[in-house]
Structure formats: C-alpha cells, structure tokens
Design a protein around this motif. Structure first.
Motif, PDB file in Angstrom:
ATOM      1  N   VAL A  69      45.227  48.386  44.041  1.00 35.99           N
ATOM      2  CA  VAL A  69      45.244  46.936  43.868  1.00 35.99           C
ATOM      3  C   VAL A  69      46.456  46.570  43.011  1.00 35.99           C
ATOM      4  O   VAL A  69      46.629  47.095  41.916  1.00 35.99           O
ATOM      5  CB  VAL A  69      43.951  46.459  43.176  1.00 35.99           C
ATOM      6  CG1 VAL A  69      43.958  44.953  43.017  1.00 35.99           C
ATOM      7  CG2 VAL A  69      42.735  46.917  43.956  1.00 35.99           C
ATOM      8  N   ARG A  97      42.672  48.659  34.076  1.00 32.67           N
ATOM      9  CA  ARG A  97      43.983  48.422  34.693  1.00 32.67           C
ATOM     10  C   ARG A  97      44.453  49.646  35.476  1.00 32.67           C
ATOM     11  O   ARG A  97      44.939  49.532  36.604  1.00 32.67           O
ATOM     12  CB  ARG A  97      45.006  48.000  33.648  1.00 32.67           C
ATOM     13  CG  ARG A  97      44.916  46.490  33.389  1.00 32.67           C
ATOM     14  CD  ARG A  97      45.916  46.044  32.358  1.00 32.67           C
ATOM     15  NE  ARG A  97      45.658  46.714  31.092  1.00 32.67           N
ATOM     16  CZ  ARG A  97      46.587  47.350  30.372  1.00 32.67           C
ATOM     17  NH1 ARG A  97      47.824  47.396  30.805  1.00 32.67           N
ATOM     18  NH2 ARG A  97      46.257  47.921  29.237  1.00 32.67           N
ATOM     19  N   ILE A 102      35.406  49.984  41.700  1.00 34.82           N
ATOM     20  CA  ILE A 102      36.302  48.906  42.140  1.00 34.82           C
ATOM     21  C   ILE A 102      36.456  48.941  43.655  1.00 34.82           C
ATOM     22  O   ILE A 102      36.403  47.912  44.323  1.00 34.82           O
ATOM     23  CB  ILE A 102      37.668  49.019  41.413  1.00 34.82           C
ATOM     24  CG1 ILE A 102      37.505  48.550  39.961  1.00 34.82           C
ATOM     25  CG2 ILE A 102      38.745  48.216  42.141  1.00 34.82           C
ATOM     26  CD1 ILE A 102      38.673  48.865  39.060  1.00 34.82           C
ATOM     27  N   LEU A 128      42.471  49.924  38.662  1.00 35.33           N
ATOM     28  CA  LEU A 128      42.925  48.995  39.700  1.00 35.33           C
ATOM     29  C   LEU A 128      44.117  49.594  40.442  1.00 35.33           C
ATOM     30  O   LEU A 128      44.173  49.577  41.678  1.00 35.33           O
ATOM     31  CB  LEU A 128      43.311  47.636  39.085  1.00 35.33           C
ATOM     32  CG  LEU A 128      42.139  46.760  38.626  1.00 35.33           C
ATOM     33  CD1 LEU A 128      42.639  45.567  37.812  1.00 35.33           C
ATOM     34  CD2 LEU A 128      41.312  46.273  39.814  1.00 35.33           C
ATOM     35  N   VAL A 180      41.042  39.598  42.554  1.00 38.23           N
ATOM     36  CA  VAL A 180      40.362  40.471  41.584  1.00 38.23           C
ATOM     37  C   VAL A 180      40.685  39.955  40.193  1.00 38.23           C
ATOM     38  O   VAL A 180      41.854  39.766  39.855  1.00 38.23           O
ATOM     39  CB  VAL A 180      40.838  41.934  41.712  1.00 38.23           C
ATOM     40  CG1 VAL A 180      40.104  42.824  40.711  1.00 38.23           C
ATOM     41  CG2 VAL A 180      40.636  42.438  43.143  1.00 38.23           C
TER      42      VAL A 180
END
Ligand code: AMP
Ligand code: MG
Length: 406
Positions: A267, A259, A235, A262, A292
């Motif tokens: 993020v 998740r 990522i 991220l 994203v």
C-alpha cells in the motif's frame, strides 16, 4: 507536515461512491439518490378543488358582493374519491370539497365561508377570479419532468414526493463497508480476563459506532499484535473492504509497525503526519480504490481524526453532496493560553447565549482522557498560530450535534 486543510482535501479526493443499491422506498430514508427520478405522471393528476365550497363559473358571479349576493341553485356534488361529477349546468353551482375533481365547465371555487346556504339555493357574497382555489393538473410537476435530482438526500418530504409518483423502490449509493483494525499487544476485548498492563479495545467500539453513525457498515477485524507479519496479514485482509481504518501503531515508537506493514502489504503511503492537535500521526494511503487511514491509538485522537478525516469521506461515498459537518461561529466561553504550532480541535459543549452559541471547552483536553468524549457538541478550531485567546472572541467550530437551543 501537512496542514489540516491540505490533508482533508487530499483525503476527501480519494473517496468516491462505490456502487448502487436498489432499496424499498422507506429503506431509502437518509440515503442519497444515485440518479435523477423523473415524474411518471402529472401532479396533481387532475384539476381539483383546494377548498370546501362551491364550484362555479366565475363569469356568472362578476358583481357578487356582501351587500348584493348572487343567488344560484346548487346542482350535484363532487367529493374526494367520489364518483366523477357531471358537468356543471349553466346558471348553477356545484357543492365541492377539498381534493375533489373540478366538474367540466367550472373554473373557480368560492369558499363555503363566503356563501350562505338556503335550501337548494346558495347566496354567493364574493366574486371569484378565474381559477381561484383550483389546483390545476400538472401545476406542481409534469410527467417526464425531473421530480428529484441525483444526490438528493431522501428525507421524509422526498419520500412523500416519490410515493406520490408510484415509486416503490429507489436507487441509492451503496453504504461503504469499513474495516476497522486495532493494533496493540495491550488490547483485550470486553469481558476477556485482564492481563498485566492490558486495556480494553475501546476504540474498536467507538470507531464502529462512528462508522454506523456516518451511514457506513463497520467490519471489526480481530485486533492484531505489534508484530510486522501479523499487521501485514491483517491489513491484507482488511483491504477487501471499501475503506480500511487502522488504529494505533502509526507513531514513531519501536513497536509502531503499521507504516512498515502498509508498505509490506503493497500500500503506497501518501503522508503520515498532520499539523494538528490532537492526532498528529495520521497515515493516509491508497490501495487501488480503497482508501486506508492509520489513526492514532489514543482514544481521543482516534475519535477526533475519524470525525475530521474519515467521516467526510464516508459521507461522500454515500453520495452526500455536503459531506462535511456544518461549521458554525461560536463565542469562546473562557480565556485560554496554549503553545502555538498546531491547529487544535478542542472538545466543547455549546449553550446558546444572547449573542450566539457559547463554547465551554472540556477542562481536560489531553488526548488520553476518554471521559472527555462524553457530551461533546462541537470541536472548536483554534488556529495554529494563536497563543492567548480571550473570553468572548469568535472562533469556528465543527458542529457535531444539533445547533444549541434555549
Ligand atoms: P499507539 O498509537 O499505538 O501508540 O497508542 C497510543 C495510546 O493509545 C496507548 O496508550 C494505547 O494503549 C492506546 N490505545 C491504542 N489502541 C487502542 C485501542 N484500540 N483502544 C483503546 N486504547 C488504545
Ligand atoms: Mg500501540
């Protein structure tokens, strides 16, 4: 859970044009101007004839009719690309052709069809009004006026206008570079030897094609396994693009690490569920200016959610003032029963019936069935609360191909 419309609005708001490219005129086809283009010269550039015929002073032909033609001598000629014609001598006409400059003194052109030639003389059977068949300098566009507006789509007609203004290159919004990261221990590439339980990473190809088709530049990253550290590193790498699309691993299973990855990559997740079918788990996050999107791994869900949530954003980045696909009304081809709760986007082919487009829903609407993506014309929108739908009722549909024709 977000409704589809809330999610779409929120996601679209995160996409903005990312810069400007200067490209050769023809390479601008299909792109969007990043600023107004002003005319540098008058169009047309000089007074010229719209027809083949004779340049005249209309005042000398006031009474001309079929029964009583006015007879005048022909003096000189003006043709497109020819030498500058002399002034029109009083009491005469001049032979003129389409696109040729009007001679000084002439104020109208009579059609060749309204005359009879007789040696050096011409019999004129029509009394033209002033300016008849004359295209005046600057009547289409004056130097300094806006020829095209910012965000105008460059289609062949617009390219013609720009060429006529001596424009050799244009400033258009940049094409976004879209990183595509597939996740899943089961993935292999085309041609790699199959392992037990492995499947081909078909989403990478379908998504890259969707990016290209939308006008973006796909950047396909090597797929990563369902391991937090790997996903986090991948990522981070993908955030160097203008948009990051991650697919798979956004659901609630133990191996759905996207998740968490991220969050690890710093993020901020805005939401990760949308009340829709197919494709409930759709994660949306922003890393500074980089939107994203985490799409579900099921090929159908990935494809549909890209269509609905990523494509409009990419179109907006490209400067498209109408980034959404067109919505049309369609007639449901056959009755159906379903469970209420989520807005459904049903894949359908369209035919044109006597009352409008008829939607023939794919028999397999399961989100895993890849062949159901073959020849899809539209996504028929079935409102969340509807349970029984009857054949022949009108519904909205997102049009993905051309409007059906007979
Ligand atoms: P996931 O969203 O990771 O739970 O995946 C859901 C389903 O989609 C599983 O059957 C996966 O094997 C499949 N899938 C996930 N990623 C891909 C991909 N890149 N290409 C094709 N199928 C995939
Ligand atoms: Mg997975």
């Amino acid at each position: 859970m977000k409704s589809v419309d809330e999610a779409r609005a929120e996601i679209l708001a995160a996409f903005e044009p990312i810069g400007v490219d200067r490209v050769a005129l023809l390479a601008g086809l299909g792109r969007f101007l990043s600023g107004d283009v002003l005319a540098v010269s008058d169009a047309p550039p000089f007074d010229n004839s719209a027809m083949d015929g004779y340049a005249v002073r209309h005042g000398e032909l006031l009474g001309a009719t079929r029964e009583r033609p006015v007879v005048l001598p022909v003096r000189g000629e003006s043709r497109a690309g020819g030498p500058t014609p002399p002034a029109l001598a009083p009491g005469s006409v001049m032979r003129i052709f389409t696109g040729a400059p009007m001679p000084d003194g002439a104020d109208a052109v009579v059609l060749q069809e309204d005359t009879t030639r007789d040696g050096d003389l011409v019999h004129v059977r029509e009394a033209p009004r002033a300016s008849l068949n004359v295209r005046r300098r600057g009547s289409d566009l004056r130097a300094g006026q806006r020829a095209l507006e910012s965000h105008a789509r460059l289609s062949p007609g617009e390219l013609g206008v720009l060429a006529s203004q001596d424009v050799a290159s244009v400033s258009v919004f940049r094409r976004p570079r879209v990183a595509i990261l597939s996740t899943g221990d089961e993935l292999r590439d085309i041609g790699e030897p199959p392992r037990a339980g492995s499947i081909v990473n078909s989403n990478a190809y379908a998504l890259a094609a969707q990016v290209l088709e939308a006008g973006g530049e796909p950047w396909v990253l090597p797929p990563c396994r369902d391991v937090l550290e790997e996903a986090t590193a991948a990522i981070r790498a993908g955030l160097r693009a203008d948009v990051l699309v991650v697919c798979g691993g956004v659901s609630v299973g133990e191996y759905d690490v996207v998740r968490d990855a991220l969050v690890e990559a710093g993020v901020a997740l805005e939401f990760w569920k949308i009340k829709m079918k197919p494709g409930k788990p759709v994660a949306f996050a922003r890393a500074g200016r980089v939107p994203v999107l985490g799409l579900p791994g099921n090929p159908v869900s990935a494809w549909v959610t890209f269509e609905l949530f990523v494509r409009p954003g990419l179109r907006k980045m490209l400067g498209d003032p109408r980034p959404e696909r067109p919505r049309v009304r369609v007639l449901l081809g056959a009755a159906l029963t379903r469970s209420a709760g989520r807005t459904e986007f049903a894949r359908a082919r369209l035919t044109l019936g006597p009352d409008g487009p008829i939607a023939h829903l794919s028999s397999r609407q399961g989100s895993g069935s890849l062949p159901s993506l073959v020849h899809v014309d539209a996504l028929v929108v079935i409102p969340a609360e509807r349970e029984t739908l009857v054949a022949g009722e009108w519904l909205d549909a997102v049009l993905l191909t051309d409007y059906p024709s007979r």
